[in-house]
Design an enzyme around this catalytic site. Sequence first.
Site, PDB file in Angstrom:
ATOM      1  N   ASN A  17     -26.547  14.922 -69.050  1.00 50.02           N
ATOM      2  CA  ASN A  17     -25.718  14.747 -67.852  1.00 50.02           C
ATOM      3  C   ASN A  17     -24.311  15.234 -68.190  1.00 50.02           C
ATOM      4  O   ASN A  17     -23.596  14.585 -68.949  1.00 50.02           O
ATOM      5  CB  ASN A  17     -25.710  13.259 -67.471  1.00 50.02           C
ATOM      6  N   LYS A  19     -21.809  15.461 -66.197  1.00 58.06           N
ATOM      7  CA  LYS A  19     -20.773  14.815 -65.375  1.00 58.06           C
ATOM      8  C   LYS A  19     -19.785  15.868 -64.846  1.00 58.06           C
ATOM      9  O   LYS A  19     -20.214  16.944 -64.462  1.00 58.06           O
ATOM     10  CB  LYS A  19     -20.058  13.721 -66.171  1.00 58.06           C
ATOM     11  N   HIS A 109     -26.444   6.621 -61.039  1.00 63.18           N
ATOM     12  CA  HIS A 109     -25.706   6.553 -62.308  1.00 63.18           C
ATOM     13  C   HIS A 109     -24.629   5.472 -62.176  1.00 63.18           C
ATOM     14  O   HIS A 109     -24.036   5.307 -61.115  1.00 63.18           O
ATOM     15  CB  HIS A 109     -25.083   7.915 -62.624  1.00 63.18           C
ATOM     16  N   GLU A 111     -21.692   5.368 -63.024  1.00 64.28           N
ATOM     17  CA  GLU A 111     -20.381   5.859 -62.553  1.00 64.28           C
ATOM     18  C   GLU A 111     -20.368   5.996 -61.037  1.00 64.28           C
ATOM     19  O   GLU A 111     -19.344   5.786 -60.395  1.00 64.28           O
ATOM     20  CB  GLU A 111     -20.042   7.185 -63.254  1.00 64.28           C
ATOM     21  N   GLU A 181     -29.559   2.542 -68.726  1.00 62.38           N
ATOM     22  CA  GLU A 181     -28.273   2.871 -69.320  1.00 62.38           C
ATOM     23  C   GLU A 181     -27.356   1.653 -69.258  1.00 62.38           C
ATOM     24  O   GLU A 181     -26.700   1.420 -68.225  1.00 62.38           O
ATOM     25  CB  GLU A 181     -27.617   4.017 -68.552  1.00 62.38           C
ATOM     26  N   GLY A 187     -20.507   6.213 -72.832  1.00 60.83           N
ATOM     27  CA  GLY A 187     -19.226   6.824 -73.189  1.00 60.83           C
ATOM     28  C   GLY A 187     -18.348   5.953 -74.071  1.00 60.83           C
ATOM     29  O   GLY A 187     -17.160   6.223 -74.233  1.00 60.83           O
ATOM     30  N   SER A 228     -24.291   6.670 -75.180  1.00 61.33           N
ATOM     31  CA  SER A 228     -23.739   7.101 -76.470  1.00 61.33           C
ATOM     32  C   SER A 228     -24.788   7.614 -77.459  1.00 61.33           C
ATOM     33  O   SER A 228     -24.659   7.423 -78.666  1.00 61.33           O
ATOM     34  CB  SER A 228     -22.920   5.971 -77.104  1.00 61.33           C
TER      35      SER A 228
HETATM   36  C1  PEP Z   1     -24.423   9.136 -69.262  1.00 61.89           C
HETATM   37  O1  PEP Z   1     -23.443   9.543 -68.691  1.00 61.89           O
HETATM   38  O2  PEP Z   1     -25.476   8.993 -68.628  1.00 61.89           O
HETATM   39  C2  PEP Z   1     -24.327   8.795 -70.673  1.00 61.89           C
HETATM   40  C3  PEP Z   1     -25.333   8.205 -71.246  1.00 61.89           C
HETATM   41  O3  PEP Z   1     -23.155   9.138 -71.311  1.00 61.89           O
HETATM   42  P1  PEP Z   1     -22.854   9.060 -72.890  1.00 61.89           P
HETATM   43  O4  PEP Z   1     -24.044   9.633 -73.618  1.00 61.89           O
HETATM   44  O5  PEP Z   1     -21.621   9.886 -73.090  1.00 61.89           O
HETATM   45  O6  PEP Z   1     -22.654   7.624 -73.228  1.00 61.89           O
END
Ligand code: PEP
Length: 308
Positions: A17, A19, A109, A111, A181, A187, A228
């Site tokens: 992803n 973003k 997601h 976010e 997630e 992040g 992450s």
């Molecule tokens: C994500 O945005 O779905 C995500 C898992 O980000 P990150 O791997 O940077 O934590």
Amino acid sequence: MVCYGGGEYRRPVVSGNWKLNPMTSGEAKETLKLLAANQRALEESGKDIPEVILFPPYPFIPLASELLEGTTVAIGGQDCSLHDKGAFTGEVSVSQLASLGCNHLLVGHSERRTLFDETDVEVNKKVHLGLNAGLRVMICIGETEDEFNVNLADAVNEIQVKKALAGVTAAQMEDITIAYEPVWAIGTGKVCDAPTAQEVHSAVRRVLDELYPNTGVAGRTRILYGGSVTPESIDVIMREPDVDGVLVGGASLMADKFSRIIDFSSPLLVRSPPRVLVAKEVVSCRDTLDESPIWDPRDGFFPPKHLL
Ligand code: PEP
């Protein structure tokens, strides 16, 4: 293909992803070119590799399709409008995504849920819009740190799964993937430890079994982990029997890191079966060196006990 204790076979998925990154199409082009080169090499190696899906920002979708052509990497949209057309400035519809060659859609997601106030009802509408447009839908779920700390992870994930899947039939579940997630791991550099992720994934599978009893849906649906994930953490997380792949944010923006994640190593990954060798001529020999057959953990087979 992954073979799990329950006898289910689920092909792993590694998804990226991007973003709102990178900032320019020039940067996107560089990353995509490297990713395509790595992916071609991996595909030509003959290894049994996972399904790969990339979710770039909308303006880079045509570029991604062009530069990844000839590889098996599929492209998806990071979100979609609740509307199909009309006076909705700034929106992007599922039909527009499908017409660009997207096969996948990411919805819910964290976010989108936290920064843009997306509700479970809207997530569910987007799931249906995606399915009706012929897209495969990846639904993100996950609890916040506060919810995790008071043992509410399973309850929160259960609600999110049930609401997102309202009205989705068992047949449509073939086109659904769930991405767990934990919000506190996105992040932040904090990776959910593998046994905890396994517990949550198995709880989500129980919810699927409750929603779709006697259909095999719970055993077939792929549940990914996201938060992450890096080349350093991928192999450990992929050893868990109910972790069927990953959704990667930050690390998917660096082609080499993302390719290493795609090329993960797991003892559960059943790669090509051993070749059957048939001797065409008899040659007398002695095993003077007392060598063991060469075993590579990437082959996915544990060495026989007598070799340990
Ligand atoms: C994500 O945005 O779905 C995500 C898992 O980000 P990150 O791997 O940077 O934590």
